[in-house]
Structures are given as C-alpha cells and as structure tokens.
Design an enzyme around this catalytic site. Structure first.
Site, short mmCIF file in Angstrom:
data_model
loop_
_atom_site.label_atom_id
_atom_site.label_comp_id
_atom_site.label_asym_id
_atom_site.label_seq_id
_atom_site.Cartn_x
_atom_site.Cartn_y
_atom_site.Cartn_z
N LYS A 127 -39.11 -22.71 -32.19
CA LYS A 127 -39.54 -21.67 -31.25
C LYS A 127 -41.05 -21.53 -31.23
O LYS A 127 -41.70 -21.58 -32.27
CB LYS A 127 -38.89 -20.34 -31.61
N GLY A 187 -35.28 -10.17 -39.18
CA GLY A 187 -36.28 -9.31 -39.80
C GLY A 187 -36.16 -9.28 -41.31
O GLY A 187 -37.01 -8.71 -41.99
N GLY A 196 -46.86 -15.12 -38.58
CA GLY A 196 -46.19 -13.93 -38.09
C GLY A 196 -46.78 -13.35 -36.82
O GLY A 196 -46.25 -12.37 -36.29
N GLU A 201 -37.43 -15.61 -24.55
CA GLU A 201 -37.08 -14.44 -25.36
C GLU A 201 -38.01 -13.27 -25.09
O GLU A 201 -39.22 -13.44 -24.97
CB GLU A 201 -37.15 -14.85 -26.83
N TYR A 236 -45.81 -7.98 -43.17
CA TYR A 236 -44.37 -7.93 -43.31
C TYR A 236 -44.01 -6.92 -44.40
O TYR A 236 -44.50 -7.01 -45.53
CB TYR A 236 -43.81 -9.30 -43.65
N ASP A 279 -30.29 -7.56 -34.79
CA ASP A 279 -30.88 -7.69 -36.12
C ASP A 279 -30.37 -6.54 -36.99
O ASP A 279 -30.57 -5.37 -36.67
CB ASP A 279 -32.41 -7.64 -36.01
N HIS A 290 -32.06 -12.12 -34.66
CA HIS A 290 -33.44 -12.08 -35.13
C HIS A 290 -33.39 -11.80 -36.62
O HIS A 290 -32.57 -11.00 -37.07
CB HIS A 290 -34.20 -10.97 -34.39
N ASN A 337 -42.38 -11.82 -26.73
CA ASN A 337 -42.53 -10.54 -27.45
C ASN A 337 -42.94 -9.39 -26.54
O ASN A 337 -43.84 -8.62 -26.85
CB ASN A 337 -43.49 -10.69 -28.62
N GLU A 345 -34.35 -8.35 -30.31
CA GLU A 345 -35.18 -8.06 -31.47
C GLU A 345 -35.60 -6.60 -31.52
O GLU A 345 -35.65 -5.99 -32.58
CB GLU A 345 -36.42 -8.96 -31.46
N LYS A 356 -44.34 -19.11 -29.79
CA LYS A 356 -44.78 -17.82 -29.27
C LYS A 356 -45.64 -18.03 -28.02
O LYS A 356 -46.59 -18.83 -28.02
CB LYS A 356 -45.59 -17.07 -30.32
N ASP A 411 -40.91 -17.43 -26.83
CA ASP A 411 -40.80 -16.00 -27.16
C ASP A 411 -42.07 -15.26 -26.74
O ASP A 411 -43.14 -15.49 -27.29
CB ASP A 411 -40.57 -15.85 -28.67
#
Length: 409
Positions: free
Chosen positions: A212, A348, A19, A269, A29, A319, A346, A245, A296, A214, A243
């Site tokens: 994908k 979630g 995550g 992303e 989460y 999302d 996305h 973020n 997202e 990160k 991605d």
C-alpha cells in the site's frame, strides 16, 4: 475474579517519516493500555491506539470503565458481555461525549480488549482458538446488536453463524499455512520516491503479494508518479492499494481517483471525510469498477451499517482498537458477511490482536482469507510480537490475544 486494574499511557516515537500520511505528518504511535489482574495472578491486556496527544484522556476514560469490573468473574462477564457492553457504552454521562465514538469509545475498546485477553488466558488458549470453539449462541451473547435490528437481529445473527459453521473444518488449514499479509510500510507519505522504490523491491523479495502507498499530496502529479513507481516495481501480479487518509473533498476525489485508475489500484482507501457516507456512495459509483476501502476512522457499527446499506464500500477496514473492541469488531464482521463484503482490518495494534480476529472471520464466518495489514514499527515492544514469514502471519499459539507489552510501568 478481577482484583486490580492498571491503566498505562504508552507512547512510542517511531523512525523519521514512518507512519506519515497526508493528514498525520508526525505521528507518535501510542496505546491507552488497560490491564485487568485477577485473583489467580493472570493479567488481561487490552488497548486502544492513538497518535500521541490525547492518549491520556483515553486512559482517564478507560479507568472509569475498568473500575466497574472489579470484583467480577471473567467467565461470568463474558457469558453475557453484549449486555455489559451495551450498559457501558450507554452510560448516561459518558454517552453525551460520544455517543459511541471519540475518546470514550476508544477507552471502551481498551477495556473490552483486556476482557477478551483475560478470558483467553483464563482458558489457557490463544484468542483465535477460544473464539472458533464458541457456539453461535455464545458468540452472539458477547455482542451488542442494538441499532442494527433493521439489518441483523439476534436470531438472524445466530442463523448466519450456523449457516457458515458447516464449512469450518475445510477452512482450518489456514492455521498451519498462516494468514497472508500486506505491506503498508513501503510508501509512507514522507518517504522519498527512491525510498518507496527500494521498499517495494524489499517487500516483493520478502514474499508480500500486496502493498500500500500513501497518497493525498497537494500536487496530484506526485501521487500519480509515485503510484506508477510502485506498479512498475511490483509488476502487474501484485495488488497495490492507495490510501488518501481522508485528504480530498468529493470533487477532488472524483478527479484524482479517475486519474489514478490508470495504474489499476486494488482499492482506494479513505478518499474523503469518514462520516460522509453519501459522498463515498457518489464516488464509488463514479469510479466503478475500482473499489473503495473504508473503516479506519469509522467509529461504530451503526455507521458501518450505513456504508453497507448504501453499497459504498468494496472492503471494510474495521479496527478492534478503534471501534468498541473485539465485541463490536465481530458484530461488524457479521454484518459484512451478510452483505458479502470482505473484512480487511486496519491494524492500529500493528497486527497483534487482529491476527486472531481474521482467523475467526475466515474459519467461523467464512470470510475470504484475503490479507491482513502489516506494520512493523512497534514489534520490539511486544512480549509476543507477530511473526511474518514469506509474507504470511504465522499463527500465534500463546494463550491470550498477543497484546502484552514489555516493561509495563
């Protein structure tokens, strides 16, 4: 009618490194869960997603919204849900805390999603089935189109739905074949290069045709190296997404995105701040034809409208546990259909709710069945977890939206 409500703060620590991304290094989460219990004993479950701290604040706001539904019949609520959504999202004191974003909007998502789950359970069908059987007018009655009148009026929304209904039958086979997934868990930010390499091999072996990674490291060389590792292992036929973020400033994003183009990313992303629509427009023009994926952390339909109006987004990642729930998700999907921009949510919710919504998007709205993000880390906590076979989401057949969690407190 809705007799009782129950709000739960559910948090799930996940495995080391799982995550993690460039901004969120140690996530927990978590779900702010709303349960609506009717007088027949049915329970509608909905939630919003957070990363731990503040989940209790979302729960407190959800309690406020949910209390207003006591004594209401779910069929009557959903017959004009767009009006109710507008009233709740514009409640004068809570609106000051948004408007239409942050803790209060996440709370509204939790309650809204519980309404849709209860509605589907009341009818004894999966949510995707309920949605595809609604008439265009019934669908639009569940939506709040305020602030969109310059782009999408009620009449235009109904016409857009009717125009796409003609192809519904031809798109129904997706129910049997399943909806394609893509693997996000190959390349969490804190994973070593070797773990990324091994995860890529596993994803390909498991039938995924997209994955994908990160990015957003302090040293751009790390991102470039890891991106080329994924491309090397996956091969040229696999779609590889990157991605960041929101990690980069615009100048940083322009520089690093141009360097990352050498490994042919399918999209890049969240490269910079999610509220900076014009920065994304500038970046999209600078790195064309490479496309940006956004959404997202975009909280509402109005900002999505701006992204579409400026041509900033190649893919929209709305999302339903981030915006105001299923109702606003469908509204944004309609906007995207008008602009012919793909919707790739996305998740979630780890794919639970969204497996229903992408079926609706494809069958009813005519969106391409591109793929849906798959993250497995909370599967064990769901009563009916998503099922992935050979890289495809198998269509859920249980009544509701697949959001019931085990051992609710």
């Amino acid at each position: 009618m809705i007799k009782n409500i129950r709000i739960s703060d559910r948090r799930f620590p996940i495995g080391k490194g799982a995550g993690s991304d460039a901004i969120h290094r140690d996530p927990i989460y978590s779900y702010a869960v709303t349960q609506l219990i009717d007088d027949s004993g049915l329970t509608g479950t909905g939630f919003a997603f957070t990363l731990g701290e503040g989940n209790d604040l979302v729960c407190k706001a959800a309690q406020f919204y949910a209390e207003q539904l006591k004594g209401k019949d779910i069929e009557e609520l959903m017959a004009a849900f767009g009006t109710l959504f507008n009233q709740l999202s514009n409640e004068q004191q809570f609106r000051w805390l948004g408007p239409h974003k942050g803790v209060v909007h996440l709370a509204l998502a939790s309650v809204t999603n519980a309404c849709y789950d209860l509605w589907a359970k009341k009818r004894g069908v999966p949510l995707w089935k309920l949605l595809i059987d609604l008439s265009p007018e019934q669908i639009v009655n569940t939506l709040d189109l305020s602030y969109l009148e310059d782009e999408l009026t009620r009449e235009q929304a109904i016409k857009l739905l009717k125009d796409n209904y003609a192809g519904k039958t031809n798109r129904m086979p997706v129910i049997a074949t399943g909806y394609p997934g893509y693997d996000t868990s190959i390349g969490w930010f804190n994973y070593s290069d070797e773990k990324v390499r091994e995860n890529c091999k596993k994803a390909v072996a498991n039938g995924f045709t997209a994955m994908k990674l990160k990015v957003g490291s302090a040293e751009a060389e790390r991102d470039i190296r890891r991106a080329h590792i994924v491309r090397e292992v996956a091969g040229d036929d696999i779609r590889v997404m990157l991605d960041a973020n929101q990690q980069w400033t615009l100048p940083q994003a322009i520089s690093i995105c141009k360097r990352l183009q050498s490994m042919n990313p399918y999209w890049i992303e969240e490269p910079t701040h999610p509220d900076d629509v014009l920065a994304h427009k500038t970046l999209a023009e600078a790195i064309a034809p490479t496309k940006l994926a956004l959404g997202e952390h975009v909280p509402n339909r109005i900002i999505f409208k701006n992204y579409l109006q400026t041509g900033s987004a190649g893919f929209i990642q709305v999302d339903a546990v981030r915006v105001g729930g299923v109702s606003e998700f469908i509204t944004i999907s309609l906007l995207c259909r008008k602009y012919n921009i793909p919707v790739v949510p996305h998740v979630g919710d780890m794919g639970q709710l969204h497996q229903h919504l992408v079926l609706f998007n494809h069958i009813v709205l005519g969106h391409e069945a591109l793929f849906l993000e798959h993250i497995p880390h909370l599967q064990q906590y769901f009563t009916h977890p998503v099922v992935i076979e050979n890289g495809f989401y198998i269509t859920p057949m249980e009544a509701g939206s697949s959001c019931d969690l085990k051992q609710m407190d």
